[in-house]
Design a protein around this motif. Structure first.
Motif, mmCIF file in Angstrom:
data_model
loop_
_atom_site.group_PDB
_atom_site.id
_atom_site.type_symbol
_atom_site.label_atom_id
_atom_site.label_comp_id
_atom_site.label_asym_id
_atom_site.label_seq_id
_atom_site.Cartn_x
_atom_site.Cartn_y
_atom_site.Cartn_z
ATOM 1 N N LYS A 132 -31.097 -25.846 3.285
ATOM 2 C CA LYS A 132 -30.959 -26.849 2.223
ATOM 3 C C LYS A 132 -32.282 -27.587 2.037
ATOM 4 N N VAL A 133 -32.703 -27.728 0.776
ATOM 5 C CA VAL A 133 -33.905 -28.508 0.455
ATOM 6 C C VAL A 133 -33.515 -29.667 -0.453
ATOM 7 N N TYR A 134 -34.389 -30.694 -0.450
ATOM 8 C CA TYR A 134 -34.048 -31.936 -1.133
ATOM 9 C C TYR A 134 -35.110 -32.305 -2.168
ATOM 10 N N ASP A 140 -45.272 -25.898 -3.506
ATOM 11 C CA ASP A 140 -45.821 -24.900 -2.590
ATOM 12 C C ASP A 140 -44.987 -24.793 -1.318
ATOM 13 N N VAL A 141 -44.444 -25.928 -0.883
ATOM 14 C CA VAL A 141 -43.587 -25.919 0.303
ATOM 15 C C VAL A 141 -42.283 -25.183 -0.002
ATOM 16 N N LEU A 142 -41.705 -25.447 -1.170
ATOM 17 C CA LEU A 142 -40.455 -24.779 -1.549
ATOM 18 C C LEU A 142 -40.640 -23.274 -1.614
ATOM 19 N N VAL A 156 -31.342 -20.212 0.017
ATOM 20 C CA VAL A 156 -31.785 -21.599 -0.081
ATOM 21 C C VAL A 156 -30.951 -22.317 -1.133
ATOM 22 N N ALA A 157 -30.394 -23.445 -0.723
ATOM 23 C CA ALA A 157 -29.656 -24.329 -1.619
ATOM 24 C C ALA A 157 -30.494 -25.567 -1.863
ATOM 25 N N GLY A 175 -36.787 -18.550 -6.220
ATOM 26 C CA GLY A 175 -35.801 -17.820 -5.424
ATOM 27 C C GLY A 175 -34.673 -18.661 -4.879
ATOM 28 N N VAL A 176 -34.567 -19.925 -5.292
ATOM 29 C CA VAL A 176 -33.432 -20.770 -4.906
ATOM 30 C C VAL A 176 -32.153 -20.157 -5.466
#
Length: 413
Positions: A132-134, A140-142, A156-157, A175-176
């Motif tokens: 999970k990302v916020y 670049d990190v994502l 990845v959500a 690619g999320v």
């Protein structure tokens, strides 16, 4: 194995109710007379945040599986058997400054790619089901997180409600695969929008009418990228309207009474504190977002996109573990779906993602006629165990032991 005789089986696949004998997986051998009662698959909350204190409330409202969309590995391991099955991720990855503060037991806040990749490795070692990302994560990190996660067979959500830089198209191209709260789609439709804009700027943007063609273009692109959405409509509605339930009778339910009386899971204190800080400008924005997400969800379903039902309980205000699934089911009546189709989405379709949980509900009234009937539970069957509704109600976790464990975990991070 438990044999339930002469029960009204709610056949969601074939859209019919049929009287039959049904076998339910169990550690015990037992026969139950189901005459006059209804048996259906257990509900799945596809976006929530479970804890040891709240776990029993899911079962008490008929939720037998949860997709936990952020938390802590050690804390989730404190949950005992009086709980739904948990399909989980743990600490989420955010940028700096972290929307929930600096790195802690529940989040990793960083703009450094290597730190974020180490967080993915941590989740993989903990056997998280996804990453999970916020909303403050950097582009670049994502991209690096998605690439690393893909190598480890983890989707990845993204919760991008508060993003300023990454809209849904960009996230999908990176690619999320999951947009929680159907987030950042509004940003694709209204490029100047974010939750931090001024009141005047919001008033300008909210007067813009997005064309059907543009909505279709954006959503078609997401579908081509195999993006799934969980709209959490009740969350938006409560943030906009406050403590108004759908239906109003939920406020008088057994489940609400248990929540009000719980001395360990004191969620109403949290809700009241948050609600007191919400001004009229914020509520107007949330009401607008609610309408946008409803339109997005309706069109996504029309285009055969993957849409799942979740609540985000106990986040925001007045969104309760278990109980709010009834509200969310009612929200889906807006989308030209009949009761069988909505229940199928909240059970069979969700279980295709989280895996079969062998969860069933023996209830006293027909859930197809009224979703609130789901709350009139006789017995919950989950993870090879059966729980009478009265037994769930009486169950109390050890608050002192739980707090001691929590303090140790908090110190660790």
């Amino acid at each position: 194995m438990i044999e339930i005789k002469n029960v009204n089986w709610v056949n969601l696949a074939d859209k019919k109710i049929e009287v039959k004998d049904v076998s339910v997986p169990s550690e015990n051998k037992l026969e139950i007379d189901g005459t006059g009662k209804f048996l259906m698959p257990g509900l799945v909350d596809m976006h929530t945040h479970i804890s040891a204190a709240s776990a029993k409330h899911y079962l008490y409202s008929g939720v037998t599986t949860v997709r936990n969309t952020g938390g802590n590995f050690e804390m989730l391991n404190l949950i005992d058997d009086v709980s739904p099955k948990i399909y989980a991720t743990y600490r989420f990855i955010d940028g700096e400054p972290g929307l929930w503060g600096p790195t802690s037991y529940g989040n990793i806040s960083t703009n450094d790619i290597n730190t974020a990749l180490a967080a993915v490795d941590e989740l993989h070692k903990q056997r998280a089901k996804f990453v999970k990302v916020y909303g403050n994560i950097q582009g670049d990190v994502l991209k690096a997180v998605v690439k690393k996660s893909s190598e480890l067979n983890l989707e990845v959500a993204a919760d991008l409600l508060h993003t300023k830089t990454i809209d849904s198209i960009t996230a999908a191209d990176y690619g999320v695969k999951w947009l929680e709260h159907a987030s950042s789609i509004v940003h694709s439709l209204y490029p100047d929008y974010n939750t931090q804009i001024s009141v005047d700027e919001f008033e300008r943007i909210s007067q813009i009418e997005v064309s059907e063609q543009r909505l279709t273009e954006v959503l078609t692109h997401l579908i081509e990228k195999e993006v799934k959405i969980v709209p959490t409509l009740s969350l938006y509605r409560h943030l906009g309207d406050g403590r108004i339930f759908n239906p109003p009778e939920l406020d008088q339910s057994h489940q609400m009474k248990l929540l009000d009386e719980d001395k360990v899971f004191t969620v109403n204190d949290q809700f009241n504190a948050i609600d007191a800080q919400l001004n009229d400008d914020f509520r107007r924005c949330q009401k607008w977002e609610y309408e946008q997400v409803k339109a997005i969800t309706e069109k996504y379903l029309e285009l055969d996109g993957e849409v799942y039902i979740g609540t985000d309980a106990p986040a925001g205000t007045w969104v309760y573990p278990g109980l709010s699934m009834v509200e969310e089911l009612n929200e889906f009546k807006n989308f030209n779906l009949d009761a069988y189709e909505i229940l199928k989405k909240a059970t069979i379709e969700a279980k295709e993602v989280v895996g079969e949980d062998s969860g069933y509900l023996l209830i006293n009234n027909n859930p197809v006629e009224d979703f609130s009937n789901i709350l009139e539970i006789d017995t919950v069957f989950v993870n090879g165990k059966s729980f009478r509704h009265t037994d769930i109600e009486k169950y109390i976790v050890d608050a002192d032991e739980m707090m001691k464990e929590f303090e140790q975990i908090e110190d660790k991070y």
